[in-house]
Design a protein around this motif. Structure first.
Motif, PDB file in Angstrom:
ATOM      1  N   LEU A 294       0.782  -1.060   0.173  1.00 51.36           N
ATOM      2  CA  LEU A 294      -0.159  -0.298   0.012  1.00 51.36           C
ATOM      3  C   LEU A 294       1.338   1.337  -0.393  1.00 51.36           C
ATOM      4  O   LEU A 294       2.052   1.630   0.591  1.00 51.36           O
ATOM      5  CB  LEU A 294      -0.708   0.561   0.770  1.00 51.36           C
TER       6      LEU A 294
ATOM      7  N   TYR B 246      -6.706  -2.533   5.003  1.00 53.14           N
ATOM      8  CA  TYR B 246      -5.724  -0.684   5.045  1.00 53.14           C
ATOM      9  C   TYR B 246      -6.049   0.275   6.295  1.00 53.14           C
ATOM     10  O   TYR B 246      -5.604   0.929   6.320  1.00 53.14           O
ATOM     11  CB  TYR B 246      -7.176  -0.298   3.910  1.00 53.14           C
TER      12      TYR B 246
ATOM     13  N   GLN C 274      -4.030   3.348  -0.845  1.00 53.40           N
ATOM     14  CA  GLN C 274      -4.025   2.179  -2.339  1.00 53.40           C
ATOM     15  C   GLN C 274      -3.182   1.667  -2.791  1.00 53.40           C
ATOM     16  O   GLN C 274      -1.614   1.326  -1.812  1.00 53.40           O
ATOM     17  CB  GLN C 274      -5.126   2.941  -3.916  1.00 53.40           C
TER      18      GLN C 274
END
Length: 424
Positions: A150, A198, A268
């Motif tokens: 990420l 995340y 992301q």
């Protein structure tokens, strides 16, 4: 790791014994014709699969004695679906598997070891931390096809309009910058996808994880974990941050907002590169900024993910041999170069980082971010911990629970998955 993580994991399937794998391959062959193997591809059907279909044709042309039945399987369904068919019949000979699935599939007897086979002939050319992540109890069960982590993706034009000259290095800097974006542009500065995957950088940034496998200890409610989730909670409460989306379409909604310039920054991975460049805000690819994630008090950290190609243990010898050749071809340097150039994803072997590949700024940026990638703990239940974490994480982030209470609840759920682990 991908993007709409499986919402639930059928943990019970992991207890199925290896004898259940005797159902055989779903491919076919006869004495005079080519052998046909089945490959389940879990890549994005819209943005990535075309590249893999083209490579299948290349493989068949180079290996006329082998045919490949290509099947696109949605990533979110693949783990449970494979568990179901691998325990009975109809399993594919080759699966594109998330790196976190390996321990559970191996312990269930679903995967064939690849040491000493054609599939692993060039294993020395791969990044060795990725090879280690494809092993379980010292044996190799997969060959890394793509890797990811990420990063902070941001809209350079919006940052410039807000007077921001460099990406934030800490979460406090992120909060300050997102307020500037909102004030100067009217656009939301930051949006967060409330999936457990995340949230991991906030734990890693405080030097902790969900568990410590070496010590057999659950660490989700440790002081460091509480501090990390406190930080996440504070980021989402800061001015300029988009209201948390807790709907089933949160992932798609956030990506649509970012791709079309309605939010300036997101957390992301490189699997979205191809999709992002289709957005109105990134018709000029140079407008996409990618940086390492902001640091916590213990430094930076992001989950090290990706996909391995694995072979089904229930296939007969002829299909195993064909599968090994196919895996070797699909993970070769030329194939990985093609995948990287077409899909914007990261190769797993050093010789695939050719001049053409590293020239692509989105690949170069994520390649640098890999140095802060944290591998998953080598336990079958690790992916299931994400599913256990998510509802309580949402409770924390929507103020239905304090970070401490929410993490205590997650730790209790983790204890049910890991009864032999200590839960302080």
């Amino acid at each position: 790791m991908r993007r709409g993580l499986a919402a639930a994991v059928v943990v019970a399937a992991l207890t199925i014994s290896a004898t259940a794998c005797s159902g055989g391959s779903s491919g076919s062959s006869d004495a005079s014709g080519p052998v046909t193997i089945t490959w389940w591809d879990t890549s994005d059907a819209t943005n990535e699969a075309g590249t893999f279909k083209a490579l299948v044709k290349d493989f068949e042309k180079a290996n006329p004695d082998i045919k490949v039945k290509y099947v696109s399987v949605p990533f979110g369904d693949a783990q449970t679906k494979f568990q179901t068919v691998a325990g009975s019949k109809g399993a594919p000979d080759v699966l594109r598997a998330d790196v976190g699935w390996t321990p559970g599939f191996v312990e269930a007897g679903f995967l064939a070891p690849l040491d000493g086979t054609a599939a692993a002939a060039e294993s020395g050319k791969f990044k060795q931390n990725l090879i280690e992540q494809a092993k379980h109890q010292g044996k190799l069960y997969g060959v890394p096809q793509v890797t990811d982590t990420l990063g902070l993706m941001y809209n350079k034009e919006l940052f410039t309009k807000a007077g921001i000259t460099k990406p934030p290095a800490t979460w406090d800097e992120l909060k300050a910058d997102m307020a500037k974006v909102k004030e100067k542009t009217g656009v939301d500065g930051f949006a967060f996808n409330p999936q457990a995957y995340y949230a991991m950088p906030f734990l890693y940034g405080e030097g902790t994880d969900m568990v410590d496998a070496a010590k057999k200890q659950i660490t989700l409610n440790s002081p460091a974990a509480v501090k990390g989730i406190d930080t996440l909670d504070s980021v989402l409460a800061a001015p300029g941050v988009r209201k948390l989306d807790t709907t089933s379409n949160a992932y798609a909604n956030i990506m649509d907002a970012f791709n079309n310039g309605k939010v300036a920054a997101i957390i992301q991975g490189p699997w979205e590169n191809a999709n992002i460049f289709k957005g109105a805000a990134f018709k000029d690819k140079n407008n996409l900024g990618i940086a390492a994630l902001p640091a916590g008090s213990a430094g930076q950290g992001a989950p090290l993910g990706g996909h391995n190609l694995v072979a089904y243990a229930g296939s007969d010898a002829k299909h195993q041999e064909a599968s090994q050749k196919f895996i070797a071809f699909m993970t070769s340097a030329p194939s990985q170069e093609k995948i990287a150039l077409a899909n914007g994803t990261l190769p797993t072997r050093m010789d695939a980082f050719t001049a053409k590949v590293v020239f692509k700024p989105e690949i170069a940026a994520f390649h640098l971010a890999l140095k802060d990638g944290v591998p998953r703990q080598p336990i079958p239940e690790y992916t299931a911990l994400y599913a256990a974490m998510e509802p309580h994480l949402v409770d924390i982030l929507t103020d239905r629970k304090t970070p401490r209470a929410g993490l205590d609840a997650i730790s209790t759920a983790a204890q049910r998955l890991l009864p032999d682990y200590r839960n302080p």
